[in-house]
Write a protein that holds these residues in place. Structure first.
Motif, PDB file in Angstrom:
ATOM      1  N   GLY A 194      40.296 -17.495  73.075  1.00 12.52           N
ATOM      2  CA  GLY A 194      40.709 -17.084  71.736  1.00 12.52           C
ATOM      3  C   GLY A 194      41.169 -18.247  70.887  1.00 12.52           C
ATOM      4  N   LEU A 195      41.928 -19.163  71.488  1.00 10.02           N
ATOM      5  CA  LEU A 195      42.403 -20.326  70.739  1.00 10.02           C
ATOM      6  C   LEU A 195      41.238 -21.200  70.297  1.00 10.02           C
ATOM      7  N   CYS A 196      40.278 -21.429  71.194  1.00 14.69           N
ATOM      8  CA  CYS A 196      39.104 -22.230  70.822  1.00 14.69           C
ATOM      9  C   CYS A 196      38.304 -21.554  69.711  1.00 14.69           C
ATOM     10  N   ALA A 197      38.151 -20.236  69.801  1.00 14.41           N
ATOM     11  CA  ALA A 197      37.415 -19.506  68.767  1.00 14.41           C
ATOM     12  C   ALA A 197      38.128 -19.577  67.429  1.00 14.41           C
ATOM     13  N   LEU A 198      39.449 -19.465  67.437  1.00 16.16           N
ATOM     14  CA  LEU A 198      40.216 -19.556  66.191  1.00 16.16           C
ATOM     15  C   LEU A 198      40.034 -20.919  65.536  1.00 16.16           C
ATOM     16  N   LEU A 199      40.049 -21.968  66.334  1.00 15.71           N
ATOM     17  CA  LEU A 199      39.874 -23.312  65.785  1.00 15.71           C
ATOM     18  C   LEU A 199      38.485 -23.480  65.167  1.00 15.71           C
ATOM     19  N   LEU A 200      37.473 -22.993  65.864  1.00 20.25           N
ATOM     20  CA  LEU A 200      36.113 -23.079  65.327  1.00 20.25           C
ATOM     21  C   LEU A 200      35.974 -22.308  64.023  1.00 20.25           C
ATOM     22  N   LEU A 201      36.469 -21.083  63.998  1.00 15.06           N
ATOM     23  CA  LEU A 201      36.368 -20.255  62.799  1.00 15.06           C
ATOM     24  C   LEU A 201      37.163 -20.851  61.647  1.00 15.06           C
ATOM     25  N   ALA A 202      38.337 -21.390  61.962  1.00 14.15           N
ATOM     26  CA  ALA A 202      39.145 -22.009  60.904  1.00 14.15           C
ATOM     27  C   ALA A 202      38.426 -23.205  60.307  1.00 14.15           C
ATOM     28  N   GLY A 203      37.789 -24.017  61.159  1.00 14.50           N
ATOM     29  CA  GLY A 203      37.049 -25.171  60.647  1.00 14.50           C
ATOM     30  C   GLY A 203      35.860 -24.784  59.807  1.00 14.50           C
ATOM     31  N   LEU A 204      35.212 -23.686  60.155  1.00 14.28           N
ATOM     32  CA  LEU A 204      34.012 -23.273  59.431  1.00 14.28           C
ATOM     33  C   LEU A 204      34.323 -22.545  58.136  1.00 14.28           C
ATOM     34  N   PHE A 205      35.376 -21.735  58.104  1.00 11.68           N
ATOM     35  CA  PHE A 205      35.552 -20.800  56.994  1.00 11.68           C
ATOM     36  C   PHE A 205      36.901 -20.876  56.268  1.00 11.68           C
ATOM     37  N   LEU A 206      37.879 -21.604  56.798  1.00 12.78           N
ATOM     38  CA  LEU A 206      39.221 -21.537  56.209  1.00 12.78           C
ATOM     39  C   LEU A 206      39.722 -22.863  55.657  1.00 12.78           C
ATOM     40  N   CYS A 207      38.832 -23.820  55.470  1.00 14.66           N
ATOM     41  CA  CYS A 207      39.270 -25.141  55.019  1.00 14.66           C
ATOM     42  C   CYS A 207      38.798 -25.465  53.608  1.00 14.66           C
ATOM     43  N   GLY A 208      38.313 -24.478  52.890  1.00 13.72           N
ATOM     44  CA  GLY A 208      37.976 -24.689  51.494  1.00 13.72           C
ATOM     45  C   GLY A 208      36.676 -25.406  51.238  1.00 13.72           C
ATOM     46  N   GLN A 209      35.760 -25.431  52.209  1.00 17.55           N
ATOM     47  CA  GLN A 209      34.449 -26.021  51.972  1.00 17.55           C
ATOM     48  C   GLN A 209      33.390 -25.204  52.708  1.00 17.55           C
ATOM     49  N   PRO A 210      32.155 -25.232  52.238  1.00 16.95           N
ATOM     50  CA  PRO A 210      31.104 -24.425  52.874  1.00 16.95           C
ATOM     51  C   PRO A 210      30.904 -24.820  54.333  1.00 16.95           C
ATOM     52  N   PRO A 211      30.521 -23.856  55.175  1.00 14.04           N
ATOM     53  CA  PRO A 211      30.266 -24.196  56.580  1.00 14.04           C
ATOM     54  C   PRO A 211      29.246 -25.316  56.755  1.00 14.04           C
ATOM     55  N   SER A 212      28.239 -25.366  55.877  1.00 10.36           N
ATOM     56  CA  SER A 212      27.230 -26.422  56.005  1.00 10.36           C
ATOM     57  C   SER A 212      27.856 -27.798  55.807  1.00 10.36           C
TER      58      SER A 212
END
Length: 414
Positions: free
Chosen positions: A228-246
């Motif tokens: 769960g912790l690893c998944a949260l980090l991945l999702l946060a990096g992709l969608f919660l940092c104010g820039q497109p996943p690409s």
């Protein structure tokens, strides 16, 4: 007076600390947490002392959350910049709070670091991180205080303060020796200190001994927490940092092209999104290594995963980690030890301290570094009686010094 530290990383770190503690409350009934934490504090914790075996997963995770909170508050109080190195410190401290550090035995060492800053007439912020990581020698404090009548509380405080006072200068020197090839520099410095401290303790009549308290198996709640912790980090990096996943993935691909040689502050170089993706990815790799090799998921191995998460902001990534881990696997085929051995399981994770060797010189040298590390680390804990929690860091330092000198000298000129 320095302005308050208002880094955007701070809320994430406090949330991480709260998550660890909350997991402990979920896993274990609240009435059992107090006695469990008391058992942790009252246990001599030489390497390896698995707090999940000593007190159960719940109290161990609450202790990890508490130590993480102490670390964050210390860095914040000292006005230390919350960059990649701060993520390293919090990941390292919370990880080793599952097998050796607790909410009490780290304070004398922090006091010593504070006194060193005062003695040098410099801000505590310059030495706060070094003081926190120097708590690798926290078992010395516990031994002085808890050993059957040999030590005393004042002696433990004095010993811890001396360690915290002296380690920042020693760590600064050993950093130059290793040329940035060992990410666990403080582990090497603490190992050198332990080689002086333990003989002195023996001469005074003490008899510290290496411990082997190791919980076997993979408890489902701990496994779910890790994934769960690893998944949260991945999702946060992709969608919660104010820039497109690409864009985040482009940054991550650029990060993978770095050598990882210290200092490599990925948070400063690439921003939070690629760094969080790197952390989540590396966590999955570490967890996958344990599952594929039949390893246990307990305090020490989860602590190693949390440490890898921290250093994923400061030098480690998939391309430079995997060859070194592969060297440990290769060693299990050629040498008279097995991947199922507790010390080798830790070596397979903590060997990633040598990831810069792979990143700087190429993957074959990374394999060689991991191969050597797994054998060296099996011989370095006993002489210091487990008093240095960062034994893999000490062993990695020895390998790094040798390889960083020999590889450039032996490579054929082009």
């Amino acid at each position: 007076m320095a302005p308050p530290n208002t880094s955007p990383v701070l809320p994430l770190l406090w949330a991480y600390s709260a998550l660890l503690a909350a997991a402990g409350f979920v896993i274990t009934p609240a009435g059992q947490l107090g006695p469990g934490l008391a058992q942790i504090v009252l246990t001599e914790d030489a390497l390896i002392t698995d707090y999940m075996l000593v007190a159960g997963p719940g109290p161990a995770l609450v202790n990890a959350g508490l130590v993480a909170a102490i670390s964050i508050a210390t860095l914040q109080h000292a006005h230390t910049p919350f960059d990649g190195s701060a993520l390293v410190v919090v990941g390292l401290m919370s990880g080793f709070a599952l097998f050796g550090k607790n909410g009490l035995n780290l304070w004398p060492i922090l006091l010593g670091a504070r006194l060193y800053a005062w003695y040098r007439r410099e801000p505590f912020g310059r030495y706060a991180a070094a003081g926190l990581t120097a708590t690798a020698l926290a078992p010395v404090v516990s031994y002085f205080v808890l050993d059957n009548g040999w030590g005393t509380l004042p002696a433990g405080i004095l010993a811890g303060a001396a360690i915290g006072f002296l380690l920042p200068a020693l760590a600064a020197y050993t950093y130059r020796l290793q040329r940035g090839m060992n990410l666990y520099n403080t582990g090497f410095a603490c190992g050198l200190a332990a080689f002086l401290i333990v003989p002195l303790m023996n001469a005074l009549g003490a008899a510290p001994a290496v411990q082997y308290r190791w919980a076997s198996g993979r408890p489902l709640p701990v496994l779910l927490l890790s994934f769960g912790l690893c998944a949260l980090l991945l999702l946060a990096g992709l969608f919660l940092c104010g820039q497109p996943p690409s864009a985040a993935l482009r940054g991550y691909r650029a990060l993978l092209r770095t050598s990882g040689r210290a200092p490599s502050d990925y948070l400063v170089q690439f921003g939070p999104a690629p760094t969080l993706i790197n952390m989540g990815t590396n966590g999955v790799i570490a967890l996958g290594f344990l599952l594929c090799t039949g390893g246990d998921l307990n305090g020490p191995t989860l602590g190693a995963i949390l440490t890898i998460l921290g250093f994923s902001a400061y030098g480690k990534h998939a391309r430079n980690m995997l060859p070194v881990m592969g060297g440990v696997v290769l060693g299990s085929v050629c040498m008279h030890w097995s991947l199922s051995d507790s010390a080798v399981q830790l070596a397979g994770l903590f060997c990633t301290a040598l990831a810069p060797v792979s990143g700087r010189f190429g993957w074959p040298y990374g394999v060689l570094a991991g191969f050597l590390h797994a054998s060296v680390v099996l011989c370095t804990s006993s002489p210091v009686a487990g008093m240095n929690l960062y034994n893999n860091g000490f062993s990695a330092g020895l390998v790094a010094i040798v390889l960083s000198a020999l590889i450039p000298a032996l490579r054929r000129p082009t």
